[in-house]
Design a protein around this motif. Structure first.
Motif, PDB file in Angstrom:
ATOM      1  N   VAL A  63      13.881  86.163  24.675  1.00  0.00           N
ATOM      2  CA  VAL A  63      14.488  84.833  24.803  1.00  0.00           C
ATOM      3  C   VAL A  63      15.986  85.040  24.905  1.00  0.00           C
ATOM      4  O   VAL A  63      16.572  85.730  24.049  1.00  0.00           O
ATOM      5  CB  VAL A  63      14.151  83.912  23.616  1.00  0.00           C
ATOM      6  N   ASP A  64      16.569  84.490  25.933  1.00  0.00           N
ATOM      7  CA  ASP A  64      18.010  84.649  26.177  1.00  0.00           C
ATOM      8  C   ASP A  64      18.437  86.111  26.128  1.00  0.00           C
ATOM      9  O   ASP A  64      19.497  86.466  25.580  1.00  0.00           O
ATOM     10  CB  ASP A  64      18.828  83.823  25.166  1.00  0.00           C
ATOM     11  N   GLY A  65      17.596  86.972  26.653  1.00  0.00           N
ATOM     12  CA  GLY A  65      17.953  88.379  26.796  1.00  0.00           C
ATOM     13  C   GLY A  65      17.695  89.241  25.583  1.00  0.00           C
ATOM     14  O   GLY A  65      17.912  90.455  25.636  1.00  0.00           O
ATOM     15  N   ALA A  66      17.226  88.656  24.491  1.00  0.00           N
ATOM     16  CA  ALA A  66      16.993  89.443  23.278  1.00  0.00           C
ATOM     17  C   ALA A  66      15.501  89.485  22.962  1.00  0.00           C
ATOM     18  O   ALA A  66      14.769  88.511  23.179  1.00  0.00           O
ATOM     19  CB  ALA A  66      17.752  88.839  22.105  1.00  0.00           C
ATOM     20  N   ALA A  67      15.050  90.613  22.433  1.00  0.00           N
ATOM     21  CA  ALA A  67      13.642  90.769  22.068  1.00  0.00           C
ATOM     22  C   ALA A  67      13.247  89.690  21.054  1.00  0.00           C
ATOM     23  O   ALA A  67      14.002  89.377  20.134  1.00  0.00           O
ATOM     24  CB  ALA A  67      13.406  92.153  21.476  1.00  0.00           C
ATOM     25  N   TYR A  76      15.365  79.445  18.536  1.00  0.00           N
ATOM     26  CA  TYR A  76      15.836  79.439  19.920  1.00  0.00           C
ATOM     27  C   TYR A  76      16.111  78.025  20.408  1.00  0.00           C
ATOM     28  O   TYR A  76      15.598  77.050  19.866  1.00  0.00           O
ATOM     29  CB  TYR A  76      14.793  80.107  20.822  1.00  0.00           C
ATOM     30  N   LEU A  77      16.897  77.935  21.481  1.00  0.00           N
ATOM     31  CA  LEU A  77      17.172  76.649  22.116  1.00  0.00           C
ATOM     32  C   LEU A  77      16.727  76.723  23.566  1.00  0.00           C
ATOM     33  O   LEU A  77      17.047  77.685  24.269  1.00  0.00           O
ATOM     34  CB  LEU A  77      18.678  76.349  22.109  1.00  0.00           C
ATOM     35  N   ASP A  78      16.017  75.690  24.029  1.00  0.00           N
ATOM     36  CA  ASP A  78      15.659  75.675  25.445  1.00  0.00           C
ATOM     37  C   ASP A  78      16.720  74.921  26.246  1.00  0.00           C
ATOM     38  O   ASP A  78      17.739  74.481  25.692  1.00  0.00           O
ATOM     39  CB  ASP A  78      14.239  75.118  25.656  1.00  0.00           C
ATOM     40  N   ALA A  79      16.467  74.760  27.550  1.00  0.00           N
ATOM     41  CA  ALA A  79      17.500  74.219  28.441  1.00  0.00           C
ATOM     42  C   ALA A  79      17.910  72.790  28.076  1.00  0.00           C
ATOM     43  O   ALA A  79      19.038  72.379  28.340  1.00  0.00           O
ATOM     44  CB  ALA A  79      17.012  74.270  29.887  1.00  0.00           C
ATOM     45  N   VAL A  80      16.999  72.018  27.495  1.00  0.00           N
ATOM     46  CA  VAL A  80      17.353  70.635  27.142  1.00  0.00           C
ATOM     47  C   VAL A  80      17.717  70.492  25.677  1.00  0.00           C
ATOM     48  O   VAL A  80      17.949  69.387  25.201  1.00  0.00           O
ATOM     49  CB  VAL A  80      16.210  69.644  27.495  1.00  0.00           C
ATOM     50  N   GLY A  81      17.771  71.596  24.954  1.00  0.00           N
ATOM     51  CA  GLY A  81      18.238  71.545  23.578  1.00  0.00           C
ATOM     52  C   GLY A  81      17.153  71.491  22.520  1.00  0.00           C
ATOM     53  O   GLY A  81      17.463  71.323  21.337  1.00  0.00           O
ATOM     54  N   MET A 227       9.385  89.378  30.425  1.00  0.00           N
ATOM     55  CA  MET A 227       9.104  87.944  30.520  1.00  0.00           C
ATOM     56  C   MET A 227      10.163  87.220  29.687  1.00  0.00           C
ATOM     57  O   MET A 227      10.249  87.404  28.471  1.00  0.00           O
ATOM     58  CB  MET A 227       7.698  87.607  29.996  1.00  0.00           C
ATOM     59  N   ASN A 228      10.974  86.442  30.374  1.00  0.00           N
ATOM     60  CA  ASN A 228      12.060  85.700  29.728  1.00  0.00           C
ATOM     61  C   ASN A 228      11.529  84.316  29.371  1.00  0.00           C
ATOM     62  O   ASN A 228      11.505  83.410  30.214  1.00  0.00           O
ATOM     63  CB  ASN A 228      13.265  85.654  30.662  1.00  0.00           C
ATOM     64  N   LEU A 229      11.059  84.192  28.129  1.00  0.00           N
ATOM     65  CA  LEU A 229      10.211  83.056  27.759  1.00  0.00           C
ATOM     66  C   LEU A 229      10.883  81.696  27.943  1.00  0.00           C
ATOM     67  O   LEU A 229      10.212  80.721  28.301  1.00  0.00           O
ATOM     68  CB  LEU A 229       9.746  83.218  26.309  1.00  0.00           C
ATOM     69  N   GLU A 230      12.186  81.620  27.718  1.00  0.00           N
ATOM     70  CA  GLU A 230      12.844  80.310  27.834  1.00  0.00           C
ATOM     71  C   GLU A 230      12.790  79.790  29.267  1.00  0.00           C
ATOM     72  O   GLU A 230      12.930  78.588  29.504  1.00  0.00           O
ATOM     73  CB  GLU A 230      14.296  80.387  27.336  1.00  0.00           C
ATOM     74  N   GLN A 231      12.556  80.708  30.217  1.00  0.00           N
ATOM     75  CA  GLN A 231      12.522  80.285  31.619  1.00  0.00           C
ATOM     76  C   GLN A 231      11.265  79.494  31.979  1.00  0.00           C
ATOM     77  O   GLN A 231      11.227  78.825  33.026  1.00  0.00           O
ATOM     78  CB  GLN A 231      12.663  81.493  32.539  1.00  0.00           C
ATOM     79  N   TRP A 232      10.228  79.572  31.136  1.00  0.00           N
ATOM     80  CA  TRP A 232       9.069  78.708  31.394  1.00  0.00           C
ATOM     81  C   TRP A 232       9.455  77.231  31.304  1.00  0.00           C
ATOM     82  O   TRP A 232       8.789  76.367  31.869  1.00  0.00           O
ATOM     83  CB  TRP A 232       7.941  78.989  30.389  1.00  0.00           C
ATOM     84  N   PHE A 233      10.514  76.939  30.576  1.00  0.00           N
ATOM     85  CA  PHE A 233      10.885  75.550  30.298  1.00  0.00           C
ATOM     86  C   PHE A 233      11.943  75.009  31.251  1.00  0.00           C
ATOM     87  O   PHE A 233      12.461  73.911  31.038  1.00  0.00           O
ATOM     88  CB  PHE A 233      11.413  75.435  28.858  1.00  0.00           C
ATOM     89  N   THR A 234      12.298  75.798  32.276  1.00  0.00           N
ATOM     90  CA  THR A 234      13.383  75.343  33.148  1.00  0.00           C
ATOM     91  C   THR A 234      13.298  76.022  34.509  1.00  0.00           C
ATOM     92  O   THR A 234      12.527  76.968  34.687  1.00  0.00           O
ATOM     93  CB  THR A 234      14.757  75.629  32.483  1.00  0.00           C
ATOM     94  N   ALA A 235      14.104  75.553  35.442  1.00  0.00           N
ATOM     95  CA  ALA A 235      14.270  76.155  36.765  1.00  0.00           C
ATOM     96  C   ALA A 235      12.954  76.284  37.545  1.00  0.00           C
ATOM     97  O   ALA A 235      12.338  77.331  37.511  1.00  0.00           O
ATOM     98  CB  ALA A 235      14.943  77.527  36.661  1.00  0.00           C
ATOM     99  N   PRO A 236      12.613  75.248  38.287  1.00  0.00           N
ATOM    100  CA  PRO A 236      13.386  74.023  38.556  1.00  0.00           C
ATOM    101  C   PRO A 236      13.130  72.860  37.586  1.00  0.00           C
ATOM    102  O   PRO A 236      13.947  71.944  37.543  1.00  0.00           O
ATOM    103  CB  PRO A 236      12.915  73.617  39.959  1.00  0.00           C
ATOM    104  N   ASP A 237      12.039  72.891  36.839  1.00  0.00           N
ATOM    105  CA  ASP A 237      11.695  71.706  36.029  1.00  0.00           C
ATOM    106  C   ASP A 237      12.136  71.895  34.580  1.00  0.00           C
ATOM    107  O   ASP A 237      11.637  72.794  33.898  1.00  0.00           O
ATOM    108  CB  ASP A 237      10.176  71.474  36.049  1.00  0.00           C
ATOM    109  N   ASP A 238      13.042  71.070  34.111  1.00  0.00           N
ATOM    110  CA  ASP A 238      13.424  71.100  32.700  1.00  0.00           C
ATOM    111  C   ASP A 238      12.354  70.399  31.859  1.00  0.00           C
ATOM    112  O   ASP A 238      12.003  69.256  32.136  1.00  0.00           O
ATOM    113  CB  ASP A 238      14.772  70.400  32.486  1.00  0.00           C
TER     114      ASP A 238
END
Ligand code: CU
Length: 275
Positions: A63-67, A76-81, A227-238
């Motif tokens: 998540v955000d580049g860290a294991a 963690y924080l996702d794209a919408v907070g 697998m960058n888990l936070e990316q499931w929650f964004t780009a393109p859909d937040d």
């Protein structure tokens, strides 16, 4: 063939190239310099140990580049907070393919299961006969393409534990990504982000990763698949997790729009690098 059909079924919508973040390991130009070209058997004579190598995939979950650290906390924080944490990461990838700088390809058909908690599943040793050479892309299907997503295909755990309900079309979950988030009322809510083919609709998708600077060598090559888990929650859909996981909509397994959204967001979830 299978990758092609997956591509076609995806209508060519988005096969985004995600840049790896670790391209500092240069290709050794002398890697095959001592091979006597004239002494090589013809290509169809069998495996030439000097011109092939074994690629091993090592799966990391970030998540955000860290294991990640699994647990019930929400660090963690996702794209919408949304504050969230990760408890379970399990998924299939399938039909891996290497594309070389010279345009050739090499395929490793079949499915591989990954569970963050089972270290043996986080290493995937491909057949040892990948041609040596500079890579252009690493490709695979996230989830199971229809030909592999067949009830009963996996008869023993842990893969068999990924079964998808028959009443929703059968087959297997592509992914179980579970954890906890803090909802709009400030309360912890456990989410289960389960993806799969729903009612006969295939939501698997091809991932195409930029492998520029990476190579298959005779000594063997390990590629780190992240697998960058936070990316499931964004780009393109937040994703506001409150919209998907709440008392009246506890999960997404029966939500075709959510499955389609994960398919879109998933194109940029993975990166590749060399340890
Ligand atoms: Cu499920």
């Amino acid at each position: 063939m299978r990758a092609l059909s997956v591509l076609l079924s995806f209508l060519g919508a988005t096969t985004l190239v995600a840049c790896g973040d670790n391209h500092d390991h240069g290709v050794d130009p002398d890697a095959s310099a001592d091979v006597d070209v004239d002494a090589r058997p013809p290509a169809d004579a069998g495996i030439d140990a000097a011109s092939t190598g074994q690629v091993t995939l090592a799966f990391d979950h970030l998540v955000d580049g860290a294991a990640i650290t699994l647990g019930n906390d929400t660090p963690y924080l996702d794209a919408v907070g949304n504050q969230f944490g990760v408890a379970v990461v399990r998924y299939f990838i399938a039909d891996l393919s290497l594309t070389y700088a010279d345009g050739s390809t090499w395929d490793a058909p079949g499915a591989h299961y990954v569970d963050h908690e089972l270290s043996e599943t986080r290493t995937y040793a491909l057949p040892p006969d990948a041609p040596v050479g500079d890579l252009a892309t690493v490709r695979f299907v996230m989830g199971l393409p229809p030909a592999l997503d067949v009830t009963g295909a996996f008869s023993s755990p842990p893969e068999s534990l990924m079964e998808w309900p028959e009443m929703m079309g059968g087959g297997y979950h592509y992914m179980k990504f579970e954890g906890r988030y803090i909802d709009d009322a400030g309360a912890p809510f456990n989410f289960k982000m389960h993806s799969g083919a729903l009612g006969g609709t295939d939501y698997s998708f091809e991932v195409v990763l930029d492998a520029d600077g990476l190579a298959v060598t005779p000594e063997g090559t390990t590629l780190r698949i992240e697998m960058n888990l936070e990316q499931w929650f964004t780009a393109p859909d937040d994703w506001d997790l409150d919209d998907y996981f709440n008392a009246t909509h506890p999960g997404i397994m029966n939500d075709a729009a959510a499955q389609a959204s994960l398919q879109r967001n998933g194109a940029t979830v993975f990166t590749v690098g060399q340890p």
